[in-house]
Design a protein around this motif. Sequence first.
Motif, mmCIF file in Angstrom:
data_model
loop_
_atom_site.group_PDB
_atom_site.id
_atom_site.type_symbol
_atom_site.label_atom_id
_atom_site.label_comp_id
_atom_site.label_asym_id
_atom_site.label_seq_id
_atom_site.Cartn_x
_atom_site.Cartn_y
_atom_site.Cartn_z
ATOM 1 N N UNK A 74 0.835 -1.210 0.000
ATOM 2 C CA UNK A 74 0.000 0.000 0.000
ATOM 3 C C UNK A 74 0.865 1.255 0.000
ATOM 4 N N UNK A 75 1.951 1.246 0.756
ATOM 5 C CA UNK A 75 2.828 2.415 0.831
ATOM 6 C C UNK A 75 3.634 2.628 -0.445
ATOM 7 N N UNK A 76 4.062 1.532 -1.060
ATOM 8 C CA UNK A 76 4.912 1.650 -2.242
ATOM 9 C C UNK A 76 4.661 0.467 -3.183
ATOM 10 N N UNK A 77 3.618 0.560 -4.004
ATOM 11 C CA UNK A 77 3.277 -0.547 -4.900
ATOM 12 C C UNK A 77 4.286 -0.754 -6.038
ATOM 13 N N UNK A 78 5.255 0.135 -6.167
ATOM 14 C CA UNK A 78 6.259 0.017 -7.228
ATOM 15 C C UNK A 78 7.538 -0.663 -6.765
ATOM 16 N N UNK A 79 7.512 -1.272 -5.609
ATOM 17 C CA UNK A 79 8.682 -1.981 -5.078
ATOM 18 C C UNK A 79 8.386 -3.480 -5.154
ATOM 19 N N UNK A 80 9.224 -4.272 -5.817
ATOM 20 C CA UNK A 80 8.921 -5.701 -6.000
ATOM 21 C C UNK A 80 9.099 -6.571 -4.758
ATOM 22 N N UNK A 81 9.875 -6.128 -3.793
ATOM 23 C CA UNK A 81 10.212 -6.967 -2.644
ATOM 24 C C UNK A 81 9.005 -7.518 -1.890
ATOM 25 N N UNK A 82 8.002 -6.695 -1.545
ATOM 26 C CA UNK A 82 6.892 -7.283 -0.784
ATOM 27 C C UNK A 82 6.102 -8.324 -1.570
ATOM 28 N N UNK A 83 5.995 -8.156 -2.880
ATOM 29 C CA UNK A 83 5.319 -9.166 -3.699
ATOM 30 C C UNK A 83 6.100 -10.470 -3.672
ATOM 31 N N UNK A 84 7.419 -10.359 -3.757
ATOM 32 C CA UNK A 84 8.280 -11.539 -3.729
ATOM 33 C C UNK A 84 8.150 -12.265 -2.392
ATOM 34 N N UNK A 85 8.151 -11.507 -1.321
ATOM 35 C CA UNK A 85 8.027 -12.125 0.001
ATOM 36 C C UNK A 85 6.651 -12.762 0.194
ATOM 37 N N UNK A 86 5.615 -12.116 -0.343
ATOM 38 C CA UNK A 86 4.289 -12.731 -0.281
ATOM 39 C C UNK A 86 4.270 -14.040 -1.045
ATOM 40 N N UNK A 87 4.936 -14.068 -2.174
ATOM 41 C CA UNK A 87 5.008 -15.297 -2.957
ATOM 42 C C UNK A 87 5.625 -16.429 -2.141
#
Length: 85
Positions: A43-56
């Motif tokens: 939510x704070x920074x949707x243009x950063x790939x790291x949280x998506x990777x960690x969610x994966x």
Amino acid sequence: MEWCSQAKRHDSDRVFPYLNVGWAFYNLRRYDEAEKKYRQAIELDPDRPTPYCRLSCLYEKKGRILDALEEAQKATEVAEKNPDR
């Protein structure tokens, strides 16, 4: 104009505490709490790939393979659009 760039950069740095706390929860196997922190980072920074990777990784650990693949795809797309992140 420089001030705006610095403000945006500073704002996007606010995601790191959420990523770090999420990682701590993940390592403690508190996956629901980790997921919340990763979602807050997005939510704070949707243009950063790291949280998506960690969610994966989190979803794979929980056996949610389709969700894991979806987040991995998002991480890839975001990384391609924002190679400097």
